[in-house]
Design a protein around this motif. Structure first.
Motif, short mmCIF file in Angstrom:
data_model
loop_
_atom_site.label_atom_id
_atom_site.label_comp_id
_atom_site.label_asym_id
_atom_site.label_seq_id
_atom_site.Cartn_x
_atom_site.Cartn_y
_atom_site.Cartn_z
N TYR A 1 0.85 -1.19 0.00
CA TYR A 1 0.00 0.00 0.00
C TYR A 1 0.88 1.24 0.00
N PHE B 1 0.68 5.56 0.63
CA PHE B 1 -0.11 6.56 1.34
C PHE B 1 0.49 7.95 1.14
N TYR C 1 0.36 11.27 3.65
CA TYR C 1 -0.05 11.84 4.92
C TYR C 1 0.26 13.33 4.91
N MET D 1 -0.31 13.87 12.21
CA MET D 1 -0.34 13.32 10.85
C MET D 1 -1.77 12.90 10.51
N PHE E 1 3.88 13.77 3.49
CA PHE E 1 4.75 12.62 3.51
C PHE E 1 4.15 11.48 2.69
N SER F 1 3.70 0.66 2.87
CA SER F 1 3.53 -0.44 3.82
C SER F 1 3.35 -1.73 3.05
N LYS G 1 4.14 -1.62 9.62
CA LYS G 1 4.88 -0.39 9.85
C LYS G 1 4.94 0.39 8.55
N LEU G 2 4.91 1.69 8.70
CA LEU G 2 5.00 2.60 7.57
C LEU G 2 6.45 3.03 7.37
N PHE H 1 8.44 6.00 5.59
CA PHE H 1 8.13 7.34 5.11
C PHE H 1 9.24 7.92 4.24
#
Lengths: 114, 116
Positions: free
Chosen positions: A33, A35, A37, A45, A91, A95, A101-102, A104
């Protein structure tokens, strides 16, 4: 290992105009995935948009849309009709689909000029 | 409902002291995450909890860092013998359950730690 790179430290946009933020990533996973943010000065965030890698259709949330180029490992964010409230750090994150955990990128500061 | 809360909002400490940072997740969220945001390292994952257990501690930068979660709710991140390089914003997030990228992580406002 996963990496996320945002090459634009800062972007400036006129109110009501459009700005595009760049993000490239690297992962050996086939299912993951992506993202975007937003982090305003309050530090909290906020998830802007999410893209599932196996979905070819680009995600859209109101004035926010992404351009997901899986082969190129590129995931850009377009903010349309920019508003003063859009000013923040943005950001890009990654994942694993089954991971928790992400990872970044370094962030892009967006300035909105009235 | 209430979001993720963290305390203190800001913390100034002297090098060598121990500090405790607290995170209150959204009620009912079983998964909890800690991240660190620093000028030098950017945003980095530290640890996550499922209930009271921490299956992945791989992000903790040294053995001076530890975290616990009790009652499946509040979590405490402890840094022993703080060093100046520990200065950062410590962010906590929670999600309804573990579910990889399908689950949205909701972040708190962070604790800004300054080690003098």
């Amino acid at each position: 290992a996963q990496t996320v790179t945002q090459s634009q430290p800062e972007m400036s946009v006129q109110e009501a105009e459009t700005v595009t933020l760049s993000c490239t990533y690297d992962t050996s996973e086939s299912d993951y995935y992506l993202f975007w943010y937003k982090q305003p000065p309050s530090r909290q965030m906020i998830l802007v948009i999410r893209q599932e890698a196996y979905k070819q259709q680009n995600a859209t949330e109101n004035r926010f849309s992404v351009n997901f180029q899986k082969a190129a490992k590129s995931f850009s964010l377009k903010i349309s009709d920019s508003q003063l409230g859009d000013a923040a750090m943005y950001f890009c994150a990654l994942s694993k689909a089954a991971g928790n955990k992400l990872t970044f990128g370094g962030g892009t500061r967006v300035l909105v000029k009235p | 409902g209430a979001g993720v809360s963290q305390s203190p909002s800001n913390k100034v400490t002297e090098k060598g002291k121990d500090v405790e940072l607290r995170c209150d997740p959204i009620s009912g969220h079983t998964a909890l995450y800690w991240y660190r945001q620093s000028l030098g390292q950017g945003l980095e994952f530290l640890i996550y909890f499922q209930g009271n257990s921490a299956p992945d501690k791989s992000g903790l930068p040294s053995d001076r860092f530890s975290a616990e979660r009790t009652g499946g709710s509040v979590s405490t991140l402890t840094i022993q013998r703080t060093q100046q390089e520990d200065s950062a914003v410590y962010l906590c997030a929670s999600s309804p359950r573990l579910g990889g990228g399908r689950e949205t992580q909701y972040f708190g406002p962070g604790t800004r730690l300054l080690v003098l």
